[in-house]
Write a protein that holds these residues in place. Structure first.
Motif, PDB file in Angstrom:
ATOM      1  N   ARG A 104       0.811  -1.225   0.000  1.00  0.00           N
ATOM      2  CA  ARG A 104       0.000   0.000   0.000  1.00  0.00           C
ATOM      3  C   ARG A 104       0.840   1.270   0.000  1.00  0.00           C
ATOM      4  NH1 ARG A 104      -4.770  -2.455   3.785  1.00  0.00           N
ATOM      5  NH2 ARG A 104      -5.890  -3.468   2.062  1.00  0.00           N
ATOM      6  N   ALA A 105       2.072   1.177   0.493  1.00  0.00           N
ATOM      7  CA  ALA A 105       2.949   2.352   0.464  1.00  0.00           C
ATOM      8  C   ALA A 105       3.260   2.767  -0.966  1.00  0.00           C
ATOM      9  CB  ALA A 105       4.244   2.065   1.222  1.00  0.00           C
ATOM     10  N   ASP A 106       3.157   1.822  -1.917  1.00  0.00           N
ATOM     11  CA  ASP A 106       3.429   2.130  -3.321  1.00  0.00           C
ATOM     12  C   ASP A 106       2.164   2.354  -4.140  1.00  0.00           C
ATOM     13  OD1 ASP A 106       6.230   1.955  -3.184  1.00  0.00           O
ATOM     14  OD2 ASP A 106       6.154  -0.231  -3.300  1.00  0.00           O
ATOM     15  N   ALA A 107       1.005   2.327  -3.488  1.00  0.00           N
ATOM     16  CA  ALA A 107      -0.252   2.359  -4.232  1.00  0.00           C
ATOM     17  C   ALA A 107      -0.392   3.596  -5.106  1.00  0.00           C
ATOM     18  CB  ALA A 107      -1.434   2.266  -3.269  1.00  0.00           C
ATOM     19  N   TYR A 108       0.108   4.737  -4.647  1.00  0.00           N
ATOM     20  CA  TYR A 108      -0.060   5.972  -5.413  1.00  0.00           C
ATOM     21  C   TYR A 108       1.218   6.429  -6.098  1.00  0.00           C
ATOM     22  CZ  TYR A 108      -4.596   5.836  -3.294  1.00  0.00           C
ATOM     23  OH  TYR A 108      -5.858   5.425  -2.915  1.00  0.00           O
ATOM     24  N   HIS A 109       2.184   5.513  -6.193  1.00  0.00           N
ATOM     25  CA  HIS A 109       3.316   5.709  -7.090  1.00  0.00           C
ATOM     26  C   HIS A 109       2.962   5.074  -8.433  1.00  0.00           C
ATOM     27  CE1 HIS A 109       6.059   7.278  -4.071  1.00  0.00           C
ATOM     28  NE2 HIS A 109       5.700   6.298  -3.248  1.00  0.00           N
ATOM     29  N   ASP A 110       3.429   5.649  -9.502  1.00  0.00           N
ATOM     30  CA  ASP A 110       3.117   5.131 -10.833  1.00  0.00           C
ATOM     31  C   ASP A 110       4.076   3.994 -11.179  1.00  0.00           C
ATOM     32  OD1 ASP A 110       1.876   4.971 -13.342  1.00  0.00           O
ATOM     33  OD2 ASP A 110       3.332   6.351 -14.236  1.00  0.00           O
ATOM     34  N   VAL A 111       3.913   2.890 -10.465  1.00  0.00           N
ATOM     35  CA  VAL A 111       4.795   1.736 -10.629  1.00  0.00           C
ATOM     36  C   VAL A 111       3.965   0.454 -10.597  1.00  0.00           C
ATOM     37  CG1 VAL A 111       6.799   2.878  -9.606  1.00  0.00           C
ATOM     38  CG2 VAL A 111       5.225   1.586  -8.139  1.00  0.00           C
ATOM     39  N   PRO A 112       4.469  -0.632 -11.233  1.00  0.00           N
ATOM     40  CA  PRO A 112       3.827  -1.938 -11.069  1.00  0.00           C
ATOM     41  C   PRO A 112       4.038  -2.441  -9.644  1.00  0.00           C
ATOM     42  CG  PRO A 112       5.362  -1.905 -12.942  1.00  0.00           C
ATOM     43  CD  PRO A 112       5.628  -0.685 -12.133  1.00  0.00           C
ATOM     44  N   VAL A 113       3.117  -3.272  -9.185  1.00  0.00           N
ATOM     45  CA  VAL A 113       3.198  -3.832  -7.837  1.00  0.00           C
ATOM     46  C   VAL A 113       3.070  -5.352  -7.926  1.00  0.00           C
ATOM     47  CG1 VAL A 113       2.015  -3.987  -5.610  1.00  0.00           C
ATOM     48  CG2 VAL A 113       2.266  -1.767  -6.716  1.00  0.00           C
ATOM     49  N   PRO A 114       3.986  -6.114  -7.307  1.00  0.00           N
ATOM     50  CA  PRO A 114       3.853  -7.573  -7.313  1.00  0.00           C
ATOM     51  C   PRO A 114       2.580  -8.010  -6.592  1.00  0.00           C
ATOM     52  CG  PRO A 114       6.045  -6.896  -6.594  1.00  0.00           C
ATOM     53  CD  PRO A 114       5.198  -5.666  -6.597  1.00  0.00           C
TER      54      PRO A 114
ATOM     55  N   VAL B 242       2.385  -9.108 -11.777  1.00  0.00           N
ATOM     56  CA  VAL B 242       2.431  -7.748 -11.243  1.00  0.00           C
ATOM     57  C   VAL B 242       1.254  -6.973 -11.799  1.00  0.00           C
ATOM     58  CG1 VAL B 242       4.959  -7.693 -10.996  1.00  0.00           C
ATOM     59  CG2 VAL B 242       3.908  -6.882 -13.128  1.00  0.00           C
ATOM     60  N   THR B 243       0.864  -5.916 -11.095  1.00  0.00           N
ATOM     61  CA  THR B 243      -0.152  -5.025 -11.643  1.00  0.00           C
ATOM     62  C   THR B 243       0.442  -4.249 -12.814  1.00  0.00           C
ATOM     63  OG1 THR B 243       0.478  -3.159 -10.242  1.00  0.00           O
ATOM     64  CG2 THR B 243      -1.156  -4.697  -9.352  1.00  0.00           C
ATOM     65  N   THR B 244      -0.402  -3.804 -13.697  1.00  0.00           N
ATOM     66  CA  THR B 244       0.054  -2.909 -14.760  1.00  0.00           C
ATOM     67  C   THR B 244       0.276  -1.521 -14.169  1.00  0.00           C
ATOM     68  OG1 THR B 244      -1.244  -4.156 -16.373  1.00  0.00           O
ATOM     69  CG2 THR B 244      -0.492  -1.980 -17.051  1.00  0.00           C
ATOM     70  N   GLN B 245       1.352  -0.871 -14.565  1.00  0.00           N
ATOM     71  CA  GLN B 245       1.619   0.503 -14.135  1.00  0.00           C
ATOM     72  C   GLN B 245       0.406   1.375 -14.464  1.00  0.00           C
ATOM     73  OE1 GLN B 245       5.324   1.837 -15.699  1.00  0.00           O
ATOM     74  NE2 GLN B 245       4.986   3.984 -15.197  1.00  0.00           N
ATOM     75  N   PRO B 246      -0.087   2.180 -13.528  1.00  0.00           N
ATOM     76  CA  PRO B 246      -1.318   2.936 -13.776  1.00  0.00           C
ATOM     77  C   PRO B 246      -1.302   3.791 -15.040  1.00  0.00           C
ATOM     78  CG  PRO B 246      -0.820   2.967 -11.453  1.00  0.00           C
ATOM     79  CD  PRO B 246       0.356   2.298 -12.127  1.00  0.00           C
ATOM     80  N   SER B 247      -0.197   4.472 -15.308  1.00  0.00           N
ATOM     81  CA  SER B 247      -0.174   5.303 -16.520  1.00  0.00           C
ATOM     82  C   SER B 247      -0.247   4.448 -17.780  1.00  0.00           C
ATOM     83  CB  SER B 247       1.076   6.189 -16.552  1.00  0.00           C
ATOM     84  OG  SER B 247       2.256   5.398 -16.571  1.00  0.00           O
ATOM     85  N   LEU B 248       0.308   3.239 -17.727  1.00  0.00           N
ATOM     86  CA  LEU B 248       0.242   2.333 -18.868  1.00  0.00           C
ATOM     87  C   LEU B 248      -1.183   1.819 -19.045  1.00  0.00           C
ATOM     88  CD1 LEU B 248       1.440   0.650 -21.130  1.00  0.00           C
ATOM     89  CD2 LEU B 248       2.339  -0.944 -19.403  1.00  0.00           C
TER      90      LEU B 248
END
Length: 211
Positions: A40-50, A56-62
């Protein structure tokens, strides 16, 4: 400073997205509700999450770039291949009339269903199974979004896309792709534009790579 949903909106806008409906969907969809608790600490960074299972999740901007390419106006019947934990599904659900989404991994599908329910997303039909063959009994679709890579668009997905509909898929071997937007014509699929280079996991199933 702790990032927020507005940071994701800025990242999506910086990726070239100007559609206010899509930006509002990103703003209204709390990504922290669609990532594992320890991420959750990375939830609002524009990065994939394992998310486990080698995914992994798709990067939000992608995700936003792929969705934007579909040109959704609000009335569409959409097929999504690769639900993950449901964030991209939730965005599609805010922008279309309804979404049929297919997830290969039962555990991910269960978690996605729970996440979507918690956020009150009700216009989604989530299936567990082989997404490479689509969901023919719910076809035709106005738009199809494939979140996994294969060198070609699987024939069943082409057949399930209505004439004039759009399909977005990463084209490549898995790990180094060209995300391409296609349109269905009377003679098959016509490549419309390159959306972006990207890296995706492989599309596995009967019409993809062997499982």
């Amino acid at each position: 400073m702790v990032p927020t949903g507005e940071d994701l909106v800025r990242a999506v806008r910086a990726a070239g997205i100007g559609d206010e409906r899509l930006l509002d969907a990103v703003r209204a969809t709390p990504r922290e509700g669609f990532v594992p608790p320890d991420a959750r600490a990375d939830a609002y960074h524009d990065v994939p999450v394992p998310i486990g299972h080698g995914q992994v999740t798709t990067q939000p901007s992608l995700s936003a770039m792929m969705i934007d390419s579909l040109g959704l106006g609000g009335t569409e019947h959409v097929l999504e291949i690769g639900t993950g934990l449901g964030f991209q599904t939730a965005l599609l659900a805010r922008l279309a009339a309804g979404v049929v989404t297919v997830e290969r991994v039962p555990d991910l599908a269960h978690r996605a269903r729970r996440n979507l329910a918690r956020q009150g997303v009700r216009n989604v039909e989530l299936r567990v199974g082989d997404g490479s063959g689509g969901v023919p009994e719910r076809a035709p679709y106005d738009a199809i979004l494939v979140s996994a890579a294969f060198p070609d668009v699987p024939a069943p997905l082409v057949e399930q896309l209505r004439l004039g509909g759009r399909l977005v898929q990463p084209i490549g071997p898995g790990g180094r792709e060209q995300v391409v937007c296609f349109a269905r014509t009377p003679t098959g699929l016509e490549r419309r534009r390159l959306v972006t280079p990207a890296s995706f996991v492989r599309l596995r199933g009967r019409y993809g790579f062997p499982t």
